[in-house]
Motif scaffolding. Structure first.
Motif, PDB file in Angstrom:
ATOM      1  N   HIS A  30       9.527 -18.976  -2.122  1.00 16.22           N
ATOM      2  CA  HIS A  30       9.566 -17.521  -2.278  1.00 16.22           C
ATOM      3  C   HIS A  30       8.448 -17.056  -3.215  1.00 16.22           C
ATOM      4  CE1 HIS A  30      13.335 -16.808  -0.139  1.00 16.22           C
ATOM      5  NE2 HIS A  30      13.799 -17.894  -0.718  1.00 16.22           N
ATOM      6  N   SER A  31       8.207 -17.821  -4.276  1.00 16.47           N
ATOM      7  CA  SER A  31       7.137 -17.473  -5.212  1.00 16.47           C
ATOM      8  C   SER A  31       5.773 -17.509  -4.539  1.00 16.47           C
ATOM      9  CB  SER A  31       7.133 -18.435  -6.410  1.00 16.47           C
ATOM     10  OG  SER A  31       8.292 -18.276  -7.175  1.00 16.47           O
ATOM     11  N   TYR A  32       5.544 -18.498  -3.675  1.00 18.67           N
ATOM     12  CA  TYR A  32       4.275 -18.575  -2.963  1.00 18.67           C
ATOM     13  C   TYR A  32       4.085 -17.354  -2.059  1.00 18.67           C
ATOM     14  CZ  TYR A  32       3.470 -23.491  -4.342  1.00 18.67           C
ATOM     15  OH  TYR A  32       3.227 -24.653  -5.034  1.00 18.67           O
ATOM     16  N   ALA A  33       5.142 -16.923  -1.397  1.00 13.55           N
ATOM     17  CA  ALA A  33       5.043 -15.715  -0.566  1.00 13.55           C
ATOM     18  C   ALA A  33       4.742 -14.502  -1.444  1.00 13.55           C
ATOM     19  CB  ALA A  33       6.327 -15.503   0.224  1.00 13.55           C
ATOM     20  N   GLU A  34       5.327 -14.456  -2.624  1.00  8.16           N
ATOM     21  CA  GLU A  34       5.070 -13.351  -3.557  1.00  8.16           C
ATOM     22  C   GLU A  34       3.611 -13.345  -4.011  1.00  8.16           C
ATOM     23  OE1 GLU A  34       6.612 -10.398  -6.649  1.00  8.16           O
ATOM     24  OE2 GLU A  34       7.714 -11.355  -5.042  1.00  8.16           O
ATOM     25  N   VAL A  35       3.066 -14.526  -4.272  1.00  3.93           N
ATOM     26  CA  VAL A  35       1.654 -14.611  -4.647  1.00  3.93           C
ATOM     27  C   VAL A  35       0.792 -14.022  -3.535  1.00  3.93           C
ATOM     28  CG1 VAL A  35      -0.267 -16.227  -5.016  1.00  3.93           C
ATOM     29  CG2 VAL A  35       1.897 -16.566  -6.219  1.00  3.93           C
ATOM     30  N   ALA A  36       1.060 -14.414  -2.299  1.00  5.96           N
ATOM     31  CA  ALA A  36       0.273 -13.909  -1.165  1.00  5.96           C
ATOM     32  C   ALA A  36       0.426 -12.389  -1.027  1.00  5.96           C
ATOM     33  CB  ALA A  36       0.675 -14.611   0.125  1.00  5.96           C
ATOM     34  N   ARG A  37       1.651 -11.871  -1.180  1.00  7.27           N
ATOM     35  CA  ARG A  37       1.878 -10.416  -1.080  1.00  7.27           C
ATOM     36  C   ARG A  37       1.107  -9.656  -2.143  1.00  7.27           C
ATOM     37  NH1 ARG A  37       7.034 -11.832  -0.512  1.00  7.27           N
ATOM     38  NH2 ARG A  37       7.684 -11.082  -2.555  1.00  7.27           N
ATOM     39  N   LEU A  38       1.205 -10.118  -3.387  1.00  5.90           N
ATOM     40  CA  LEU A  38       0.528  -9.421  -4.478  1.00  5.90           C
ATOM     41  C   LEU A  38      -0.991  -9.517  -4.353  1.00  5.90           C
ATOM     42  CD1 LEU A  38       2.875 -10.285  -7.456  1.00  5.90           C
ATOM     43  CD2 LEU A  38       2.499  -8.047  -6.403  1.00  5.90           C
ATOM     44  N   GLU A  39      -1.495 -10.671  -3.969  1.00 11.85           N
ATOM     45  CA  GLU A  39      -2.942 -10.820  -3.763  1.00 11.85           C
ATOM     46  C   GLU A  39      -3.419  -9.896  -2.641  1.00 11.85           C
ATOM     47  OE1 GLU A  39      -5.288 -12.690  -5.381  1.00 11.85           O
ATOM     48  OE2 GLU A  39      -3.846 -13.459  -6.833  1.00 11.85           O
ATOM     49  N   MET A  40      -2.622  -9.807  -1.566  1.00  4.72           N
ATOM     50  CA  MET A  40      -2.965  -8.923  -0.452  1.00  4.72           C
ATOM     51  C   MET A  40      -2.970  -7.467  -0.912  1.00  4.72           C
ATOM     52  SD  MET A  40      -0.885  -8.139   3.062  1.00  4.72           S
ATOM     53  CE  MET A  40       0.432  -7.359   2.128  1.00  4.72           C
ATOM     54  N   MET A  41      -1.942  -7.080  -1.655  1.00  3.39           N
ATOM     55  CA  MET A  41      -1.862  -5.689  -2.111  1.00  3.39           C
ATOM     56  C   MET A  41      -2.988  -5.358  -3.080  1.00  3.39           C
ATOM     57  SD  MET A  41       2.212  -4.974  -2.297  1.00  3.39           S
ATOM     58  CE  MET A  41       1.982  -3.215  -2.513  1.00  3.39           C
ATOM     59  N   GLU A  42      -3.355  -6.322  -3.919  1.00  2.18           N
ATOM     60  CA  GLU A  42      -4.469  -6.082  -4.837  1.00  2.18           C
ATOM     61  C   GLU A  42      -5.783  -5.971  -4.064  1.00  2.18           C
ATOM     62  OE1 GLU A  42      -5.812  -7.707  -9.119  1.00  2.18           O
ATOM     63  OE2 GLU A  42      -5.545  -9.263  -7.594  1.00  2.18           O
ATOM     64  N   ALA A  43      -6.030  -6.895  -3.130  1.00  2.00           N
ATOM     65  CA  ALA A  43      -7.276  -6.882  -2.360  1.00  2.00           C
ATOM     66  C   ALA A  43      -7.408  -5.617  -1.514  1.00  2.00           C
ATOM     67  CB  ALA A  43      -7.346  -8.122  -1.466  1.00  2.00           C
ATOM     68  N   SER A  44      -6.280  -5.083  -1.062  1.00  2.00           N
ATOM     69  CA  SER A  44      -6.306  -3.884  -0.208  1.00  2.00           C
ATOM     70  C   SER A  44      -6.497  -2.594  -1.004  1.00  2.00           C
ATOM     71  CB  SER A  44      -5.004  -3.775   0.591  1.00  2.00           C
ATOM     72  OG  SER A  44      -3.946  -3.361  -0.258  1.00  2.00           O
ATOM     73  N   GLY A  45      -6.377  -2.673  -2.315  1.00  2.00           N
ATOM     74  CA  GLY A  45      -6.452  -1.479  -3.150  1.00  2.00           C
ATOM     75  C   GLY A  45      -5.107  -0.811  -3.356  1.00  2.00           C
ATOM     76  N   ALA A  46      -4.063  -1.379  -2.770  1.00  2.00           N
ATOM     77  CA  ALA A  46      -2.739  -0.757  -2.860  1.00  2.00           C
ATOM     78  C   ALA A  46      -2.190  -0.752  -4.280  1.00  2.00           C
ATOM     79  CB  ALA A  46      -1.751  -1.459  -1.922  1.00  2.00           C
ATOM     80  N   LEU A  47      -2.338  -1.844  -5.017  1.00  2.00           N
ATOM     81  CA  LEU A  47      -1.736  -1.912  -6.347  1.00  2.00           C
ATOM     82  C   LEU A  47      -2.268  -0.825  -7.270  1.00  2.00           C
ATOM     83  CD1 LEU A  47      -1.421  -5.718  -7.206  1.00  2.00           C
ATOM     84  CD2 LEU A  47       0.352  -4.131  -6.467  1.00  2.00           C
ATOM     85  N   ALA A  48      -3.582  -0.685  -7.314  1.00  2.00           N
ATOM     86  CA  ALA A  48      -4.175   0.335  -8.192  1.00  2.00           C
ATOM     87  C   ALA A  48      -3.796   1.738  -7.735  1.00  2.00           C
ATOM     88  CB  ALA A  48      -5.695   0.177  -8.225  1.00  2.00           C
ATOM     89  N   GLY A  49      -3.860   1.982  -6.438  1.00  2.00           N
ATOM     90  CA  GLY A  49      -3.518   3.298  -5.909  1.00  2.00           C
ATOM     91  C   GLY A  49      -2.065   3.668  -6.131  1.00  2.00           C
ATOM     92  N   LEU A  50      -1.169   2.714  -5.947  1.00  2.00           N
ATOM     93  CA  LEU A  50       0.256   2.983  -6.167  1.00  2.00           C
ATOM     94  C   LEU A  50       0.539   3.205  -7.648  1.00  2.00           C
ATOM     95  CD1 LEU A  50       1.901   0.423  -3.719  1.00  2.00           C
ATOM     96  CD2 LEU A  50       1.702   2.908  -3.424  1.00  2.00           C
ATOM     97  N   ARG A  51      -0.104   2.422  -8.491  1.00  2.00           N
ATOM     98  CA  ARG A  51       0.085   2.578  -9.941  1.00  2.00           C
ATOM     99  C   ARG A  51      -0.309   3.990 -10.370  1.00  2.00           C
ATOM    100  NH1 ARG A  51      -1.487  -2.110 -11.457  1.00  2.00           N
ATOM    101  NH2 ARG A  51      -3.699  -1.702 -11.104  1.00  2.00           N
ATOM    102  N   ASP A  52      -1.407   4.498  -9.807  1.00  4.56           N
ATOM    103  CA  ASP A  52      -1.851   5.856 -10.129  1.00  4.56           C
ATOM    104  C   ASP A  52      -0.834   6.908  -9.704  1.00  4.56           C
ATOM    105  OD1 ASP A  52      -4.163   4.780 -11.170  1.00  4.56           O
ATOM    106  OD2 ASP A  52      -5.407   5.288  -9.427  1.00  4.56           O
ATOM    107  N   GLU A  53      -0.035   6.611  -8.667  1.00  9.41           N
ATOM    108  CA  GLU A  53       0.980   7.550  -8.174  1.00  9.41           C
ATOM    109  C   GLU A  53       2.365   7.262  -8.751  1.00  9.41           C
ATOM    110  OE1 GLU A  53       1.042   8.929  -4.250  1.00  9.41           O
ATOM    111  OE2 GLU A  53      -1.070   8.500  -3.872  1.00  9.41           O
ATOM    112  N   ASN A  54       2.444   6.292  -9.694  1.00  6.47           N
ATOM    113  CA  ASN A  54       3.709   5.906 -10.315  1.00  6.47           C
ATOM    114  C   ASN A  54       4.711   5.382  -9.271  1.00  6.47           C
ATOM    115  OD1 ASN A  54       5.095   5.452 -12.730  1.00  6.47           O
ATOM    116  ND2 ASN A  54       6.233   7.373 -12.550  1.00  6.47           N
ATOM    117  N   ILE A  55       4.187   4.542  -8.374  1.00  7.52           N
ATOM    118  CA  ILE A  55       4.993   3.938  -7.311  1.00  7.52           C
ATOM    119  C   ILE A  55       4.774   2.429  -7.363  1.00  7.52           C
ATOM    120  CG2 ILE A  55       5.234   3.721  -4.790  1.00  7.52           C
ATOM    121  CD1 ILE A  55       4.455   6.686  -4.618  1.00  7.52           C
ATOM    122  N   ALA A  56       5.810   1.669  -7.074  1.00  7.75           N
ATOM    123  CA  ALA A  56       5.697   0.209  -7.059  1.00  7.75           C
ATOM    124  C   ALA A  56       6.454  -0.355  -5.863  1.00  7.75           C
ATOM    125  CB  ALA A  56       6.252  -0.381  -8.347  1.00  7.75           C
TER     126      ALA A  56
END
Length: 143
Positions: A30-56
Motif C-alpha cells: 500500500h505504501s508503494y502505491a502511495e509513493v506512486a500516487r504522490l509522485e504522480m500528483m507532484e509531477a502533474s502539478g496537482a499537489l501545488a495547485g491543490l495546496r493553493d486552493e486549500n484542497i487535499a
C-alpha cells in the motif's frame, strides 16, 4: 486500451520492509502505491495547485491483490493510473512489476478531494484538478 503508458516510479525493496517470512510486508505494498500516487500528483502539478486552493487528496478505500512475492534487493516499477468518473470520487490504480515484468501486486484505490476549510469532499474532482492546473494526461491514460 490506451497506447500511453501510466505514470511510474522505481522503488528498491529494503530489508526493514520484510516480514518474518522474508518477503515484503503486506502493508508496504500500500505504501508503494502511495509513493506512486504522490509522485504522480507532484509531477502533474496537482499537489501545488491543490495546496493553493486549500484542497487535499484523501484515501477512501484501498484494495491489494497479491500475485508474486517481493524480497529484499528487488527493484520494482510501480505504476499509477487515474480514472475519473461521476460524483465525488476518482480511482487511482497501481500495478507493481518485478524487474522481469512479472506482476507482483495490483492495488486499486478510491480517492476524494477534500476542501480543508469545509472538511467535505468536493463535488467534481476532475474539474477541481483541472482548475488547479494539474496535467490530467499525466494522471490518466484515458484523458
Amino acid at each position: 486500451m490506451s497506447e500511453r503508458e501510466p505514470f511510474s516510479v522505481q522503488i528498491k525493496v529494503r530489508h526493514y520492509e520484510l516480514d518474518t517470512l522474508g518477503h515484503l510486508n503486506h502493508a508496504v505494498y500500500h505504501s508503494y502505491a502511495e509513493v506512486a500516487r504522490l509522485e504522480m500528483m507532484e509531477a502533474s502539478g496537482a499537489l501545488a495547485g491543490l495546496r493553493d486552493e486549500n484542497i487535499a487528496a484523501v484515501l477512501l478505500e484501498s484494495t491489494v491483490r497479491f500475485k508474486r512475492e517481493l524480497r529484499a534487493g528487488d527493484t520494482v516499477t510501480v505504476t499509477c493510473d487515474g480514472r475519473f468518473g461521476e460524483g465525488k470520487v476518482l480511482q487511482a490504480d497501481s500495478v507493481i512489476f518485478k524487474a522481469d515484468g512479472t506482476v507482483s501486486a495490483e492495488i486499486d484505490c478510491t480517492l476524494g478531494l477534500m476542501d480543508l476549510a469545509r472538511r467535505k469532499l468536493v463535488a467534481d474532482p476532475r474539474a477541481v484538478l483541472e482548475r488547479a492546473g494539474a496535467d490530467l494526461k499525466l494522471m490518466s491514460t484515458t484523458e
